[in-house]
Design an enzyme around this catalytic site. Structure first.
Site, PDB file in Angstrom:
ATOM      1  N   ARG A   4       0.983   4.163  -2.949  1.00 26.92           N
ATOM      2  CA  ARG A   4       0.738   5.348  -2.839  1.00 26.92           C
ATOM      3  C   ARG A   4       1.833   6.367  -3.436  1.00 26.92           C
ATOM      4  O   ARG A   4       1.727   7.453  -3.924  1.00 26.92           O
ATOM      5  CB  ARG A   4       0.549   5.676  -1.153  1.00 26.92           C
ATOM      6  CG  ARG A   4      -0.972   5.298  -0.888  1.00 26.92           C
ATOM      7  CD  ARG A   4      -1.216   5.968   0.609  1.00 26.92           C
ATOM      8  NE  ARG A   4      -0.372   5.240   1.538  1.00 26.92           N
ATOM      9  CZ  ARG A   4      -0.725   4.132   2.266  1.00 26.92           C
ATOM     10  NH1 ARG A   4      -1.641   3.449   1.962  1.00 26.92           N
ATOM     11  NH2 ARG A   4       0.167   3.495   2.996  1.00 26.92           N
ATOM     12  N   GLY A  20       0.697  -0.957   0.161  1.00 30.81           N
ATOM     13  CA  GLY A  20      -0.016   0.109  -0.031  1.00 30.81           C
ATOM     14  C   GLY A  20       0.861   1.261  -0.168  1.00 30.81           C
ATOM     15  O   GLY A  20       0.355   2.333  -0.603  1.00 30.81           O
ATOM     16  N   ASP A  64      -5.734 -11.787   0.728  1.00 23.51           N
ATOM     17  CA  ASP A  64      -5.791 -11.637   2.229  1.00 23.51           C
ATOM     18  C   ASP A  64      -6.877 -13.270   2.583  1.00 23.51           C
ATOM     19  O   ASP A  64      -6.476 -13.769   3.502  1.00 23.51           O
ATOM     20  CB  ASP A  64      -6.700 -10.558   2.631  1.00 23.51           C
ATOM     21  CG  ASP A  64      -5.843  -9.313   2.614  1.00 23.51           C
ATOM     22  OD1 ASP A  64      -4.555  -9.689   2.698  1.00 23.51           O
ATOM     23  OD2 ASP A  64      -6.311  -8.363   3.028  1.00 23.51           O
TER      24      ASP A  64
END
Length: 212
Positions: A73, A69, A90
């Site tokens: 970004r 993540g 997940d």
């Protein structure tokens, strides 16, 4: 609980994320590697009774879930695909963990704990499915007692401590509690969506139930 830690860990991992981007790795690759590593720690170690070693391996690869993540970004590539891939993988990682615990505990004749681990495995898929299905038909279902990260954290802590020599009853208690919380969350989400559906039907009497 864990979502607050994710922000702190994300800042710590920032330089690592920048380095991985510079050498050409993508967030998707990191997501996949993290999932495969977590599954290997579960099925290759925990299922064989190497509880502490397995916990350490899984914990290391769980950090990849924050790292990907952070990379997305930094690269400006955050979007629906990354969120979808992360969510699906997940389920693989969580399923491998609770399947491994079920295998190990059943082999140790810890029947209550094995059943609880199996319940966590099943309910761990139902809870996110309830949210996804609700959103697909125009409702929301973000309610619940314990988030996925909290359930994972508690399971890993209990597994690691038992691996260090604490009584197995600790893991049994944690798994039973998590199974109950997951069941409560699943039912809560069903009732929450039902209230929204009934409210929508009062506004538009022609609205009916959609296909399953």
């Amino acid at each position: 609980m864990l979502k607050h830690l994710r922000a702190v860990v994300g800042r710590i991992l920032g330089p690592i994320a920048a380095f991985l981007l510079r050498i050409g790795l993508t967030p998707d690759v990191v997501t996949i590697v993290g999932t495969l590593g977590a599954m290997a720690g579960s099925l290759g170690l925990i299922a064989r009774g190497e509880l502490f070693a397995g916990t350490m391996v899984i914990t290391f690869f769980v950090l990849f879930d924050v790292l990907d993540g952070t990379m997305a970004r930094q690269a400006g590539t955050t979007g629906p695909w990354g969120a979808f891939l992360d969510s699906v993988l997940d389920r693989f990682a969580d399923g491998a963990l609770f399947a491994a615990l079920t295998i190990y505990l059943a082999g140790q004749d810890e029947n209550v704990a094995a059943v609880a681990a199996l319940a966590c495995l099943v309910l761990g898929s139902i809870v996110p499915y309830a949210r996804a299905k609700a959103e697909s038909i125009g409702f929301t279902a973000t309610v619940g007692i314990a988030e996925r990260g909290d359930r994972l954290l508690l399971t890993l802590v209990a597994t690691g401590l038992v691996g260090l020599g604490l009584p197995p009853v600790l893991l049994t208690v944690v798994l039973v509690v998590l199974a109950v919380l997951s069941l409560v969350t699943a039912v809560h989400r069903m009732l929450y969506v039902r209230r929204q559906a009934l409210a929508a039907q009062r506004v538009d009497p022609a609205a009916g139930e959609g296909p399953a």
